[in-house]
Structure formats: structure tokens, C-alpha cells
Design a protein around this motif. Sequence first.
Motif, PDB file in Angstrom:
ATOM      1  N   TRP A 168       0.843  -1.195   0.000  1.00 63.78           N
ATOM      2  CA  TRP A 168       0.000   0.000   0.000  1.00 63.78           C
ATOM      3  C   TRP A 168       0.881   1.248   0.000  1.00 63.78           C
ATOM      4  O   TRP A 168       0.658   2.178  -0.778  1.00 63.78           O
ATOM      5  N   ALA A 208      -6.908   6.199  -1.091  1.00 62.72           N
ATOM      6  CA  ALA A 208      -7.972   5.200  -1.281  1.00 62.72           C
ATOM      7  C   ALA A 208      -7.667   4.304  -2.485  1.00 62.72           C
ATOM      8  O   ALA A 208      -7.863   3.084  -2.426  1.00 62.72           O
ATOM      9  N   GLU A 209      -7.173   4.911  -3.561  1.00 65.30           N
ATOM     10  CA  GLU A 209      -6.827   4.104  -4.750  1.00 65.30           C
ATOM     11  C   GLU A 209      -5.755   3.081  -4.412  1.00 65.30           C
ATOM     12  O   GLU A 209      -5.858   1.902  -4.766  1.00 65.30           O
ATOM     13  N   TYR A 241      -4.989   1.925  -1.524  1.00 63.97           N
ATOM     14  CA  TYR A 241      -5.545   0.950  -0.580  1.00 63.97           C
ATOM     15  C   TYR A 241      -6.403  -0.099  -1.300  1.00 63.97           C
ATOM     16  O   TYR A 241      -6.262  -1.298  -1.070  1.00 63.97           O
ATOM     17  N   ASN A 242      -7.254   0.363  -2.178  1.00 66.38           N
ATOM     18  CA  ASN A 242      -8.147  -0.569  -2.891  1.00 66.38           C
ATOM     19  C   ASN A 242      -7.372  -1.555  -3.755  1.00 66.38           C
ATOM     20  O   ASN A 242      -7.782  -2.689  -3.945  1.00 66.38           O
ATOM     21  N   GLU A 243      -6.228  -1.099  -4.247  1.00 66.41           N
ATOM     22  CA  GLU A 243      -5.407  -1.968  -5.093  1.00 66.41           C
ATOM     23  C   GLU A 243      -4.581  -2.975  -4.297  1.00 66.41           C
ATOM     24  O   GLU A 243      -3.970  -3.866  -4.870  1.00 66.41           O
ATOM     25  N   ALA A 296      -6.830  -3.545   0.859  1.00 63.83           N
ATOM     26  CA  ALA A 296      -8.284  -3.725   0.952  1.00 63.83           C
ATOM     27  C   ALA A 296      -8.692  -5.148   0.614  1.00 63.83           C
ATOM     28  O   ALA A 296      -9.642  -5.692   1.178  1.00 63.83           O
ATOM     29  N   GLN A 297      -7.937  -5.754  -0.303  1.00 67.10           N
ATOM     30  CA  GLN A 297      -8.267  -7.110  -0.726  1.00 67.10           C
ATOM     31  C   GLN A 297      -8.089  -8.132   0.401  1.00 67.10           C
ATOM     32  O   GLN A 297      -8.563  -9.253   0.303  1.00 67.10           O
ATOM     33  N   TRP A 312     -15.149  -6.103   5.261  1.00 62.44           N
ATOM     34  CA  TRP A 312     -15.943  -4.916   4.964  1.00 62.44           C
ATOM     35  C   TRP A 312     -15.835  -3.825   6.026  1.00 62.44           C
ATOM     36  O   TRP A 312     -15.648  -2.661   5.711  1.00 62.44           O
ATOM     37  N   ARG A 368     -12.557  -2.005   5.863  1.00 62.25           N
ATOM     38  CA  ARG A 368     -12.489  -1.186   4.633  1.00 62.25           C
ATOM     39  C   ARG A 368     -13.289   0.098   4.821  1.00 62.25           C
ATOM     40  O   ARG A 368     -12.883   1.182   4.408  1.00 62.25           O
ATOM     41  N   LYS A 369     -14.435  -0.071   5.460  1.00 59.77           N
ATOM     42  CA  LYS A 369     -15.316   1.073   5.708  1.00 59.77           C
ATOM     43  C   LYS A 369     -14.626   2.095   6.626  1.00 59.77           C
ATOM     44  O   LYS A 369     -14.608   3.288   6.341  1.00 59.77           O
ATOM     45  N   GLY A 380     -11.747   3.777   4.870  1.00 57.16           N
ATOM     46  CA  GLY A 380     -12.261   4.752   3.912  1.00 57.16           C
ATOM     47  C   GLY A 380     -12.659   6.055   4.587  1.00 57.16           C
ATOM     48  O   GLY A 380     -12.424   7.148   4.060  1.00 57.16           O
TER      49      GLY A 380
END
Length: 213
Positions: free
Chosen positions: A116, A138-139, A141-143, A146-147, A151, A154-155, A158
Motif C-alpha cells: 500500500w 484510497a486508490e 488501498y483498494n489496489e 483492501a483485498q 468490509w 475497509r469502511k 475509507g
Amino acid sequence: PADNQKFSLQEVLDTFKLCLSENKEVYLEQYVAGWRGLVKFLNSLGSVFGFISKDAVSKLQILVNYMNGENASHYATVQSMVKYELDNNLVDVNKKESHPESGCRTLLRLHRALRWLELFLDRLRTSTEDSKTSALCAEAYNESLAQHHPWMIRKAAGMAFLVLPGRQTFFEVMNVGPPEQVVAKLGEALPLISEVYQITEDLYAQHNLLDLP
Ligand code: 1Q0
């Protein structure tokens, strides 16, 4: 002293530089020190990030305890740790059982976070003045992380990202001077972080450790 708490990108850069031995082993002490520097930075951003820094600190403490424990000599590098813990059946491989806090699984969480960091710093480096740090973060993290997160986390992550300071403030807290210098420093730091990440990734892949519970 208060100065002790002050983050400096240079300091983090230096510890990551010292992470690799001549034959490309990753020194745990420097790895942990690098993370400590990052946690300092995170703490300076405010209490919203407390739940993140708390988790990081507790994982660093687990590793430090091994490094200072009776088997300290096996916890000099990530390579020696992996070998020692695997050879002695100290790793829960399929589900958490007798070794829920192995060095291997603990380091894996930090290792994923390092990915990250790599993605985030690269986005910061190539960002423009009007870029939103929260979006960059956030980008990244999502890449990556986050995986591996459920949930709820992640929430929460975010929501924390939304209160990240703007790019200018962010750069100032790094303590390296004007934006051009920050960008240059980031360019210097990234290959080091990437190399440490890649060596660990390859080692974990080789031993089938990338999905430790
Ligand atoms: C700057 C914003 C920082 C955002 C950090 C992004 C990571 C978000 C992670 C949120 C999850 C934290 C809550 C706990 C999660 C655990 O469940 C999880 C898994 O562990 P386990 O035991 O339940 O299986 N833990 C993790 O995934 C470890 C997460 C460690 C995150 C450490 C982040 C340290 C942050 C450093 C700030 C760096 C600032 C960069 C700019 C500095 C320039 C060099």
C-alpha cells in the motif's frame, strides 16, 4: 523530547536503506524501525488514525518480543525467521491454532501494508498540486490492502482517508523542504521500498506463505 516524535522522511528512507544486507536479506530490526518511523507520521495526523496505528504498533511489538526473546538469533532477518519458524512448526498454515501470532503471519500483515505504502507514495510523487491525498490513498488501498480486509475495516479505513490533510500539508509534515525536494526524496525512497517488498514477496511465495491466517 518532542523532537523525538517528529517525523522525517529522510529518517525513514535511511532505515529502509539499511534494511538489506549484502546478500539481500532483510534485517528485521531495520524493517521494524522503518515502520516505527511511519507510525510516528501516522500519529502526527491525528487520533482518527489511532485504530490503524494501534494495530501496527501491536504487530511491531510482537516482532520485537521475538527479536528480544530466547530465540533472538533466529530473528535477525526475515529469511532466518521464516526458516526457523517453518523448521520448528511454529506457523499456523491453514487456520489459527497453536501459533496465532507467529512472526511469519505478523510480518505478512506489515508486508501487505508496505505494498500500500509503495503505491501511495508513487501516487503522491506523480500527483499534481490539486490532487486529493484522500483519493490517492484510497486508490492505493483498494489496489492492495483492501483485498485482505473485511468490509468493516475497509469502511473504517475509507472514512479515515477522508480526513487526510491536503497535499501541501502532507508534504510539509515530511520535513524535507519544498515540494520539488519532496518529490525527489520520494523518487529516492521508492526503489528501496520496492526492493524490500519484492524480496519479501518472493520469499513468502517460495514458501507458500502469502495466505497465512
Ligand atoms: C496516511 C494514511 C494512512 C493509512 C494507512 C492505510 C492502511 C489502512 C489499514 C487499516 C486497517 C487497520 C486496522 C486493523 C487491521 C487488521 O485487521 C489487519 C490484519 O491484521 P489481523 O491481525 O487482523 O490479521 N492489519 C493490517 O492490515 C496491518 C495494517 C498496518 C497499517 C500500517 C499503516 C502505517 C501507516 C503509515 C503512514 C504512512 C504515511 C505515508 C507517508 C509517509 C512518507 C514516507
